[in-house]
Design a protein around this motif. Structure first.
Motif, PDB file in Angstrom:
ATOM      1  N   ALA A 122       0.848  -1.193   0.000  1.00 36.01           N
ATOM      2  CA  ALA A 122       0.000   0.000   0.000  1.00 36.01           C
ATOM      3  C   ALA A 122       0.879   1.236   0.000  1.00 36.01           C
ATOM      4  N   SER A 123       0.505   2.224  -0.786  1.00 37.38           N
ATOM      5  CA  SER A 123       1.305   3.441  -0.892  1.00 37.38           C
ATOM      6  C   SER A 123       0.718   4.519  -0.003  1.00 37.38           C
ATOM      7  N   GLY A 124       1.592   5.141   0.774  1.00 36.45           N
ATOM      8  CA  GLY A 124       1.156   6.250   1.608  1.00 36.45           C
ATOM      9  C   GLY A 124       1.614   7.571   1.034  1.00 36.45           C
ATOM     10  N   ALA A 125       2.094   7.563  -0.230  1.00 35.18           N
ATOM     11  CA  ALA A 125       2.629   8.770  -0.841  1.00 35.18           C
ATOM     12  C   ALA A 125       1.522   9.782  -1.079  1.00 35.18           C
ATOM     13  N   THR A 126       1.881  11.040  -0.961  1.00 33.02           N
ATOM     14  CA  THR A 126       0.930  12.114  -1.222  1.00 33.02           C
ATOM     15  C   THR A 126       1.182  12.706  -2.597  1.00 33.02           C
ATOM     16  N   THR A 127       0.226  13.464  -3.082  1.00 34.21           N
ATOM     17  CA  THR A 127       0.337  14.092  -4.395  1.00 34.21           C
ATOM     18  C   THR A 127       0.265  15.606  -4.253  1.00 34.21           C
ATOM     19  N   SER A 128       0.706  16.286  -5.296  1.00 33.50           N
ATOM     20  CA  SER A 128       0.648  17.749  -5.327  1.00 33.50           C
ATOM     21  C   SER A 128       0.269  18.205  -6.724  1.00 33.50           C
ATOM     22  N   THR A 129      -0.325  19.370  -6.798  1.00 31.21           N
ATOM     23  CA  THR A 129      -0.564  20.003  -8.088  1.00 31.21           C
ATOM     24  C   THR A 129       0.619  20.898  -8.396  1.00 31.21           C
ATOM     25  N   VAL A 130       1.256  20.630  -9.526  1.00 35.03           N
ATOM     26  CA  VAL A 130       2.424  21.410  -9.934  1.00 35.03           C
ATOM     27  C   VAL A 130       2.046  22.257 -11.137  1.00 35.03           C
ATOM     28  N   GLY A 131       2.268  23.555 -11.024  1.00 38.53           N
ATOM     29  CA  GLY A 131       1.981  24.475 -12.123  1.00 38.53           C
ATOM     30  C   GLY A 131       3.270  25.038 -12.683  1.00 38.53           C
ATOM     31  N   LEU A 132       3.449  24.927 -13.979  1.00 44.19           N
ATOM     32  CA  LEU A 132       4.654  25.405 -14.648  1.00 44.19           C
ATOM     33  C   LEU A 132       4.268  26.187 -15.895  1.00 44.19           C
ATOM     34  N   THR A 133       5.154  27.075 -16.305  1.00 44.71           N
ATOM     35  CA  THR A 133       5.032  27.675 -17.630  1.00 44.71           C
ATOM     36  C   THR A 133       6.010  26.924 -18.516  1.00 44.71           C
ATOM     37  N   VAL A 134       5.493  26.065 -19.367  1.00 45.37           N
ATOM     38  CA  VAL A 134       6.325  25.200 -20.196  1.00 45.37           C
ATOM     39  C   VAL A 134       6.260  25.680 -21.639  1.00 45.37           C
ATOM     40  N   ASN A 135       7.404  26.082 -22.161  1.00 40.06           N
ATOM     41  CA  ASN A 135       7.488  26.583 -23.535  1.00 40.06           C
ATOM     42  C   ASN A 135       6.487  27.701 -23.787  1.00 40.06           C
ATOM     43  N   GLY A 136       6.338  28.563 -22.769  1.00 37.48           N
ATOM     44  CA  GLY A 136       5.471  29.727 -22.885  1.00 37.48           C
ATOM     45  C   GLY A 136       4.010  29.479 -22.581  1.00 37.48           C
ATOM     46  N   GLU A 137       3.662  28.241 -22.276  1.00 36.59           N
ATOM     47  CA  GLU A 137       2.259  27.894 -22.005  1.00 36.59           C
ATOM     48  C   GLU A 137       2.102  27.433 -20.569  1.00 36.59           C
ATOM     49  N   ARG A 138       1.093  27.964 -19.899  1.00 33.34           N
ATOM     50  CA  ARG A 138       0.842  27.565 -18.515  1.00 33.34           C
ATOM     51  C   ARG A 138       0.272  26.154 -18.491  1.00 33.34           C
ATOM     52  N   ARG A 139       0.939  25.251 -17.755  1.00 34.65           N
ATOM     53  CA  ARG A 139       0.499  23.857 -17.665  1.00 34.65           C
ATOM     54  C   ARG A 139       0.473  23.449 -16.196  1.00 34.65           C
ATOM     55  N   SER A 140      -0.376  22.492 -15.878  1.00 35.79           N
ATOM     56  CA  SER A 140      -0.413  21.972 -14.505  1.00 35.79           C
ATOM     57  C   SER A 140      -0.777  20.506 -14.545  1.00 35.79           C
ATOM     58  N   ALA A 141      -0.381  19.795 -13.496  1.00 34.64           N
ATOM     59  CA  ALA A 141      -0.683  18.371 -13.388  1.00 34.64           C
ATOM     60  C   ALA A 141      -0.624  17.978 -11.928  1.00 34.64           C
ATOM     61  N   VAL A 142      -1.435  16.997 -11.566  1.00 34.79           N
ATOM     62  CA  VAL A 142      -1.388  16.415 -10.228  1.00 34.79           C
ATOM     63  C   VAL A 142      -0.442  15.224 -10.297  1.00 34.79           C
ATOM     64  N   VAL A 143       0.614  15.269  -9.501  1.00 32.71           N
ATOM     65  CA  VAL A 143       1.639  14.225  -9.564  1.00 32.71           C
ATOM     66  C   VAL A 143       1.985  13.727  -8.169  1.00 32.71           C
ATOM     67  N   ASP A 144       2.477  12.513  -8.127  1.00 30.37           N
ATOM     68  CA  ASP A 144       3.079  11.977  -6.910  1.00 30.37           C
ATOM     69  C   ASP A 144       4.265  12.869  -6.549  1.00 30.37           C
ATOM     70  N   ASN A 145       4.444  13.139  -5.280  1.00 25.79           N
ATOM     71  CA  ASN A 145       5.524  14.032  -4.861  1.00 25.79           C
ATOM     72  C   ASN A 145       6.910  13.518  -5.232  1.00 25.79           C
ATOM     73  N   ARG A 146       7.011  12.228  -5.566  1.00 25.45           N
ATOM     74  CA  ARG A 146       8.307  11.657  -5.945  1.00 25.45           C
ATOM     75  C   ARG A 146       8.565  11.723  -7.453  1.00 25.45           C
ATOM     76  N   THR A 147       7.660  12.334  -8.204  1.00 27.67           N
ATOM     77  CA  THR A 147       7.790  12.393  -9.662  1.00 27.67           C
ATOM     78  C   THR A 147       8.893  13.358 -10.061  1.00 27.67           C
ATOM     79  N   SER A 148       9.778  12.903 -10.924  1.00 30.28           N
ATOM     80  CA  SER A 148      10.849  13.776 -11.407  1.00 30.28           C
ATOM     81  C   SER A 148      10.283  14.776 -12.407  1.00 30.28           C
ATOM     82  N   LEU A 149      11.008  15.855 -12.608  1.00 32.97           N
ATOM     83  CA  LEU A 149      10.606  16.836 -13.611  1.00 32.97           C
ATOM     84  C   LEU A 149      10.573  16.180 -14.990  1.00 32.97           C
ATOM     85  N   LEU A 150      11.515  15.273 -15.249  1.00 33.48           N
ATOM     86  CA  LEU A 150      11.547  14.554 -16.527  1.00 33.48           C
ATOM     87  C   LEU A 150      10.256  13.778 -16.753  1.00 33.48           C
TER      88      LEU A 150
END
Length: 201
Positions: free
Chosen positions: A44-72
Motif C-alpha cells: 500500500a502506498s502512503g505517498a501524497t500528491t501535489s498540483t504542480v503548475g509550470l510555464t512550459v514553452n510559454g504555455e501555462r500547464r499543470s498536473a497532479v503528480v506523486d511528490n516523488r515524480t521527477s521533472l523529466l
C-alpha cells in the motif's frame, strides 16, 4: 568459531545476516504494509500528491503528480512532451537537459514539486512554428547528430552554453558541454555547430 564465513551456518544464516548488518549500521526498517503484503502484490502506498503548475514553452500547464515524480517524468508522462529523453536516469548523460528559469537542469535528478511556478523550456519550445532555432539548424548543417537520442539535450545545453557566454574557444565549449554525452561520438561537429551559432547570434 572458525575463520571466514564458516561460522554463518553454526549460528543460522538469518541471524548471521541480522547481526552482521546491524554491526555496520545497515539495518533498514521495513514498513508494516510491505512486510504484511503477500508475494506478488504491491505494498500500500502512503505517498501524497501535489498540483504542480509550470510555464512550459510559454504555455501555462499543470498536473497532479506523486511528490516523488521527477521533472523529466512530469514533462514526458504527464504533459506529453517526449522530446526530452530519458537516458541514464542518473544525471550522467545529459539527455534530459531542460532549461528551468533559463538555467540548465538535468530533469531526471530534480523533483517536479521543487519547480512549481517555474519557467521550463524543452526542445519542443526552441523552434518558432516551422522555423528552427539557429542551433537546431546548425546541428543539421554541421551534421551534429547521428542516432539523435542525445540531440535534444545537446541542443538545449548548447543554447544555454551560448547564452552563458562560454563559447570563446572550442576548448571552452567542450568544457561547458562536458555534461552531455554522445555515444555516437559526434562531438567535433557538435562543437562546430555551437561555435558557428554563437558567431551568428
Amino acid at each position: 568459531m572458525s575463520g571466514g564465513f564458516g561460522g554463518a551456518s553454526a549460528m543460522g544464516r538469518r541471524r548471521f545476516l541480522v547481526v552482521s548488518t546491524t554491526a555496520v549500521g545497515l539495518t533498514l526498517p521495513v514498513p508494516r504494509s510491505a512486510s504484511a503484503a503477500s508475494p506478488g502484490t504491491a505494498p500500500a502506498s502512503g505517498a501524497t500528491t501535489s498540483t504542480v503548475g509550470l510555464t512550459v514553452n510559454g504555455e501555462r500547464r499543470s498536473a497532479v503528480v506523486d511528490n516523488r515524480t521527477s521533472l523529466l517524468d512530469l514533462l514526458r508522462e504527464h504533459l506529453g512532451l517526449p522530446g526530452t529523453k530519458k537516458g541514464c536516469d542518473q544525471g550522467a548523460c545529459g539527455a534530459c537537459t531542460v532549461l528551468v528559469d533559463d538555467r540548465r537542469v538535468n530533469s531526471c535528478l530534480t523533483l517536479a514539486v521543487m519547480h512549481d511556478g517555474a519557467r521550463v523550456t524543452t526542445i519542443e519550445g526552441l523552434s518558432r512554428g516551422d522555423r528552427l532555432h539557429p542551433l537546431q539548424q546548425a546541428f543539421i548543417d554541421h551534421d551534429g547528430l547521428q542516432c539523435g537520442y542525445c540531440t535534444p539535450g545537446q541542443i538545449v545545453s548548447g543554447v544555454a552554453c551560448i547564452a552563458e557566454g562560454h563559447t570563446r574557444s572550442r576548448e571552452e565549449i567542450r568544457e561547458w558541454m562536458s555534461g552531455n554525452l554522445c555515444r555516437c561520438g559526434a562531438y567535433t561537429n557538435i562543437v562546430t555547430a555551437i561555435e558557428q551559432t554563437a558567431k551568428d547570434v
